[in-house]
Write a protein that holds these residues in place. Sequence first.
Motif, PDB file in Angstrom:
ATOM      1  N   LEU B  62       0.838  -1.193   0.000  1.00 29.25           N
ATOM      2  CA  LEU B  62       0.000   0.000   0.000  1.00 29.25           C
ATOM      3  C   LEU B  62       0.870   1.238   0.000  1.00 29.25           C
ATOM      4  N   TYR B  63       0.460   2.220  -0.811  1.00 32.48           N
ATOM      5  CA  TYR B  63       1.097   3.530  -0.769  1.00 32.48           C
ATOM      6  C   TYR B  63       0.024   4.502  -0.339  1.00 32.48           C
ATOM      7  N   GLN B  64       0.270   5.154   0.781  1.00 30.79           N
ATOM      8  CA  GLN B  64      -0.723   6.041   1.378  1.00 30.79           C
ATOM      9  C   GLN B  64      -2.075   5.350   1.468  1.00 30.79           C
ATOM     10  N   GLY B  65      -2.027   4.088   1.884  1.00 29.24           N
ATOM     11  CA  GLY B  65      -3.243   3.344   2.137  1.00 29.24           C
ATOM     12  C   GLY B  65      -3.893   2.725   0.908  1.00 29.24           C
ATOM     13  N   GLU B  66      -3.292   2.980  -0.284  1.00 29.43           N
ATOM     14  CA  GLU B  66      -3.923   2.398  -1.484  1.00 29.43           C
ATOM     15  C   GLU B  66      -3.012   1.347  -2.078  1.00 29.43           C
ATOM     16  N   ASP B  67      -3.621   0.273  -2.550  1.00 27.06           N
ATOM     17  CA  ASP B  67      -2.865  -0.826  -3.162  1.00 27.06           C
ATOM     18  C   ASP B  67      -2.234  -0.346  -4.470  1.00 27.06           C
ATOM     19  N   ILE B  68      -0.927  -0.415  -4.529  1.00 24.55           N
ATOM     20  CA  ILE B  68      -0.261   0.097  -5.744  1.00 24.55           C
ATOM     21  C   ILE B  68      -0.576  -0.762  -6.964  1.00 24.55           C
ATOM     22  N   ALA B  69      -0.956  -2.014  -6.750  1.00 20.92           N
ATOM     23  CA  ALA B  69      -1.337  -2.861  -7.887  1.00 20.92           C
ATOM     24  C   ALA B  69      -2.607  -2.315  -8.524  1.00 20.92           C
ATOM     25  N   LYS B  70      -3.442  -1.666  -7.696  1.00 18.66           N
ATOM     26  CA  LYS B  70      -4.705  -1.126  -8.226  1.00 18.66           C
ATOM     27  C   LYS B  70      -4.496   0.257  -8.855  1.00 18.66           C
ATOM     28  N   THR B  71      -3.662   1.076  -8.205  1.00 17.47           N
ATOM     29  CA  THR B  71      -3.452   2.426  -8.756  1.00 17.47           C
ATOM     30  C   THR B  71      -2.494   2.410  -9.955  1.00 17.47           C
ATOM     31  N   GLY B  72      -1.795   1.311 -10.123  1.00 19.43           N
ATOM     32  CA  GLY B  72      -0.926   1.206 -11.303  1.00 19.43           C
ATOM     33  C   GLY B  72       0.540   1.240 -10.928  1.00 19.43           C
ATOM     34  N   LEU B  73       1.275   0.179 -11.326  1.00 18.83           N
ATOM     35  CA  LEU B  73       2.686   0.086 -10.978  1.00 18.83           C
ATOM     36  C   LEU B  73       3.508   1.172 -11.663  1.00 18.83           C
ATOM     37  N   ALA B  74       3.192   1.398 -12.937  1.00 22.77           N
ATOM     38  CA  ALA B  74       3.958   2.381 -13.700  1.00 22.77           C
ATOM     39  C   ALA B  74       3.786   3.766 -13.085  1.00 22.77           C
ATOM     40  N   ASP B  75       2.535   4.036 -12.679  1.00 19.86           N
ATOM     41  CA  ASP B  75       2.240   5.326 -12.078  1.00 19.86           C
ATOM     42  C   ASP B  75       2.988   5.470 -10.748  1.00 19.86           C
ATOM     43  N   HIS B  76       3.017   4.382 -10.029  1.00 20.61           N
ATOM     44  CA  HIS B  76       3.730   4.351  -8.745  1.00 20.61           C
ATOM     45  C   HIS B  76       5.201   4.664  -8.963  1.00 20.61           C
ATOM     46  N   ARG B  77       5.786   3.998  -9.954  1.00 24.09           N
ATOM     47  CA  ARG B  77       7.207   4.206 -10.255  1.00 24.09           C
ATOM     48  C   ARG B  77       7.470   5.654 -10.636  1.00 24.09           C
ATOM     49  N   ARG B  78       6.575   6.178 -11.429  1.00 24.17           N
ATOM     50  CA  ARG B  78       6.787   7.510 -11.969  1.00 24.17           C
ATOM     51  C   ARG B  78       6.642   8.588 -10.887  1.00 24.17           C
ATOM     52  N   SER B  79       5.602   8.439 -10.017  1.00 25.73           N
ATOM     53  CA  SER B  79       5.306   9.570  -9.128  1.00 25.73           C
ATOM     54  C   SER B  79       5.683   9.374  -7.664  1.00 25.73           C
ATOM     55  N   HIS B  80       5.833   8.137  -7.219  1.00 29.89           N
ATOM     56  CA  HIS B  80       5.990   7.964  -5.772  1.00 29.89           C
ATOM     57  C   HIS B  80       7.386   7.568  -5.335  1.00 29.89           C
ATOM     58  N   VAL B  81       8.094   6.862  -6.158  1.00 24.85           N
ATOM     59  CA  VAL B  81       9.389   6.347  -5.698  1.00 24.85           C
ATOM     60  C   VAL B  81      10.526   6.821  -6.591  1.00 24.85           C
ATOM     61  N   ALA B  82      11.742   6.830  -6.024  1.00 25.26           N
ATOM     62  CA  ALA B  82      12.943   7.132  -6.797  1.00 25.26           C
ATOM     63  C   ALA B  82      14.013   6.141  -6.354  1.00 25.26           C
ATOM     64  N   PHE B  83      14.796   5.659  -7.353  1.00 22.58           N
ATOM     65  CA  PHE B  83      15.816   4.652  -7.051  1.00 22.58           C
ATOM     66  C   PHE B  83      17.206   5.264  -6.986  1.00 22.58           C
ATOM     67  N   ILE B  84      18.013   4.694  -6.107  1.00 19.46           N
ATOM     68  CA  ILE B  84      19.438   5.013  -6.086  1.00 19.46           C
ATOM     69  C   ILE B  84      20.173   3.681  -6.156  1.00 19.46           C
ATOM     70  N   PHE B  85      21.157   3.615  -7.067  1.00 24.95           N
ATOM     71  CA  PHE B  85      21.821   2.327  -7.269  1.00 24.95           C
ATOM     72  C   PHE B  85      23.249   2.343  -6.769  1.00 24.95           C
ATOM     73  N   GLN B  86      23.766   1.129  -6.578  1.00 22.90           N
ATOM     74  CA  GLN B  86      25.162   0.977  -6.175  1.00 22.90           C
ATOM     75  C   GLN B  86      26.093   1.586  -7.224  1.00 22.90           C
ATOM     76  N   SER B  87      25.740   1.365  -8.518  1.00 25.69           N
ATOM     77  CA  SER B  87      26.634   1.858  -9.584  1.00 25.69           C
ATOM     78  C   SER B  87      26.143   3.199 -10.143  1.00 25.69           C
ATOM     79  N   TYR B  88      25.485   3.968  -9.345  1.00 29.39           N
ATOM     80  CA  TYR B  88      25.032   5.345  -9.614  1.00 29.39           C
ATOM     81  C   TYR B  88      24.045   5.463 -10.783  1.00 29.39           C
ATOM     82  N   ASN B  89      24.420   4.793 -11.931  1.00 26.07           N
ATOM     83  CA  ASN B  89      23.546   4.831 -13.105  1.00 26.07           C
ATOM     84  C   ASN B  89      23.111   6.233 -13.510  1.00 26.07           C
ATOM     85  N   LEU B  90      24.119   7.037 -13.757  1.00 25.89           N
ATOM     86  CA  LEU B  90      23.811   8.352 -14.326  1.00 25.89           C
ATOM     87  C   LEU B  90      23.830   8.228 -15.845  1.00 25.89           C
TER      88      LEU B  90
END
Lengths: 430, 230, 445
Positions: B62-90
Amino acid sequence: MNLGTRAVLYTVRKWKKTLLVFCLLLAITTLVLSGLAIADAQEKQAEEVRGTTGASFTVSRNTATGGWSSDGGGSYSTQEYLTTDRMESIAAINGIEGYNASIRTILCLSDRQGQWLEQMEPTGHAIVDCQFYSYGCINSKYHSLFLSGAMVMCEGKTIDSSVKNGIVISKDIADKHDLKVGDTIQAVNNPLSDDKTMNLEIVGLFEVVADKTDERNNYNESSYYEYTNNAFVSEAAMKKLLENYADVGYASADFFVTDPERLESIIHEVQKIHTIDWNNFLITANDEVYQNISNALSDTGTLITTLIAVITAVSMVLIILILSMSVRGRKRETGILLAAGISKPTVVLQYVLETLLIAAAAFPLAYLSSRQAAGILGTLFGKTAENVVVTSQHFTLTATVGSVLLIASVLVSCIPVMRLKPKTILSQME
Amino acid sequence: MNIMEIQNVQYAYDGKKKVLKGINTQMEQGKMYAILGPSGCGKTTLLSLLGGLDSPTSGQILYQGEDIAKTGLADHRRSHVAFIFQSYNLIDYLTPMENVALTSKLPPLPILEQLGLTAEEAKRNVLKLSGGQQQRVAIARALASDAQVILADEPTGNLDEDTAAEITAILKESAHKSGKCVVIVTHSNELAKEADVILQLRRGELQTLSVSDLEETASQKRRASQKNQR
Amino acid sequence: MSLWKRACLYSIRKKGKTITLLAFLLVMATMMLTCLSIQAATETANANIKKALLGYFTINAKRLGSGISEDTVSQILAVDGLSGRHTLRSYSYAIYYDADRKPLEISTEGAAQVPEGYENAGKIVANSNSQEDSYFTDGGFELIEGNAITDASRNEALVHEKFAQRNGLAMGDFMLLGSVEDENRTRLVTVTGIFRNTREQDSIGIAPSCDLYENIVFTDLSTASFLLYGTNSKTSVQYGDFYVNDPDELDRIMAEVQEFPGVDWGNCILTRYDHDYQNAKESLKGLQSIVFIAIAVVSVICFLVLALFLTLRLRGRVHETGVYLAMGISKSSVLMQYLLEVFLAAALALLLAYGASTAISNQIGSGLLSQVTAQTYETVDLTGNIESMEEPTIDLGLSEIKVTVSARDFLIVCAFGMVLCIASTALAAYPIMKMKPKSILSQMS
């Protein structure tokens, strides 16, 4: 690990990259091979076109240098005739496809029962109505009436030296008298004299295409006879029919060349025949049709050759681009190898070796695939495409030039990478 | 308040090997979480589930109480989370500033300067920066986005101790000052110690550890290695 | 950051890669454009060959009381597909008088007979160019003094040298040509040329006196029209030879001509003459299909090479794609960015290719014979016994072969190129785009 092993390992392990470069090489080599084959096909085709223009030269007796005599029938030249020997010595020259010469006379034709054959539109005078304007031919196929398309053979064969006592008459005359190919008729030059009467076999029939009533055709003796009232007779038979007449011979002969481009050189060769006194004979070149189209035709040739040249040049550039791209993509690897103490020449050699490994597979396959492509083209375009043949010479040429080019382009593509110090290369890596 | 919640999440590779066996946890904004565990225990899998890169075999995220599978994974990736990697990936053909601007409309330079890059460094080719500087750029990129959750996969794995400490401090600050929820997957105790909540993934289950637990396991490990040496 | 900006930045920052792509596309586009311009040029060359093979049809209107009128001729010449080259001819007999209407003497030696009423008559030949008459081209006549009779000639005559000698005629002298049927129909003509025969007449003993070479007079069409039909201001002719551009169209053109009103076509004989073309037809088609084969092969392989090249290029960007995807930038946006990069390069490459191929085409064009203005036919070495071929070069009215990159070709290559770029980028990007987000993390770390 030696560089051979490294090269093989890279080729095998990085099979996707190898496959891509392989496909590119294959495609480009196929292109070049097809191009070469097409260039050759064009030459053959252009030669074929030239061949259809029927270029020839005429050897005729020079009435200006010979004497003149006259009798009741008017004046005539006493210049010597072209003999069979002379014509044969000319025809023996390489590049001459065939020749024809005719003796003309007016023959009276009758059926086997001696019944005169009547012309298509008889005048009512028996002795005139059975007259046919006849040519004693060496090879009637080359007679101008057939070559110009005024007449076409519709049945049987033409007169040539293999036909001893043959005659070709018009289909109209044959139909009128219920004659067909294989029937025998009789011919005599002058029925009122003791001229020989001969049995001649009808070997072929012709049909008239041209408009004989067009007065343009009325500039010589034959004008007074309809085309349907023409006949073509074996040379040998004609000589027997006219054996009572001393002054009979070939005034001129037409020699047809295979390739009009060579007409001039052939004529020069003819002039060198010393058994003929060239003071007594004239040579005229007849290649008007060829002259008319030769410029446009050679332009087509130039264009196609240029096309192939462009294709080849472009292919070379493409190969250089592709290889430089693939070498540049291996900067990091180069840095690591250099850092590991492997010398620059060895690294370059490894890359060259890899490229050659791919080429060794791509070149023969391109040979096969372009031959295959030629086969497909053959079914699509028919006869023409059959001329598009990828020969082993094309392959040898492409493979040799291709290999040199590959090596050169790897070397050139390596220059920027090799100029860098190992340290710089590694620091440029991600 | 909870920004992310994991409810009974199970995950199995190809329906066979169960790596996650019913995980339940909550994550709050303004806190930094560390997920510890040995290699191959499913840490990264858990992170990708949180980031909406994959879906659990069963259970909900759940993200803010809503199932991310229902609100959309792509949307979740785009608006809610940000990744940081070991190899920086710039992105190597973009400058640090441009890398930050990729997913943000904020002016990139203040963010980069905040993270310790000079204005000159912010315009340099990213490949010509040190590892620590590159990771700072990656963090700046994550911070500049609207994402409230920052998911970091071994962010200090390629860095020396001092730099690692600096990066950890930055991440911590991001949670505390910028109010982000920072989730770090790591096997470094040093990093984990800095987290507000330490979670350990073991045999498919998640346990909460305290710093003292962590020190205990560390001393157990030391003893075990001493025993082995004998 | 918009995908436009990303695409531009990539193209600018990755100079090496962009230049390689640019070079690649430039070379390909130049090749395609050059190929197309060459193909268009070979079509012109082929049309020239067809035209040079001189297909024509003849209208024989000898049986019509009034021949073919001037109006009909211009109507025919307006038909689409005619090259404009044409020959008009009339043949008749005329009684020859001197300017004072005293009959001139003809030769009768060797004549089969002297027909009644033709004691001072001979054959009149009128041709829009007397040099092209069969007596000159096939019968061995040659002009020894004066000029040939052409379309523009009025009241002129060419006479045989012996006829001139016999009657004391010289260049510039006048003589009268009179109709055989109508004594009052006479026309005064000037002797503007004297010819002789280089070959003996083979119909000696068969031909009537009026057909003897020595008794032939060449005159202009207008004079012949007056003698034949009594026309004064307008010229009607017995025969017309009309040359066509494309012998394949002879049937269509002949059918069209026979639709013209006002002519009793039933009494005319129309004959097609395209023997030379028919002989060469198959071989010519072959030549043309060779060009087509070449273009087809080039196009197909161009596509292959471009697709492979773009694949090679995109394969090096898997990592980058992963980063974008992890950042939540959509696959379509990433694909669009890659496409845009190719398009940017393609647009520049196409512009440059237009210039490059135009330059190449000009180079090719200047090497073509048809563009060499002073056409010189090499004649056979005339020393020795080879008879001179002094006939002036006939202007066949062939089109100049221009090797130019037409706007149409350019648009074709642009459209084809863009489709090719989209198709190959899509094809090359397919494996990357199939990549699941799940594998991104494992690929990233």
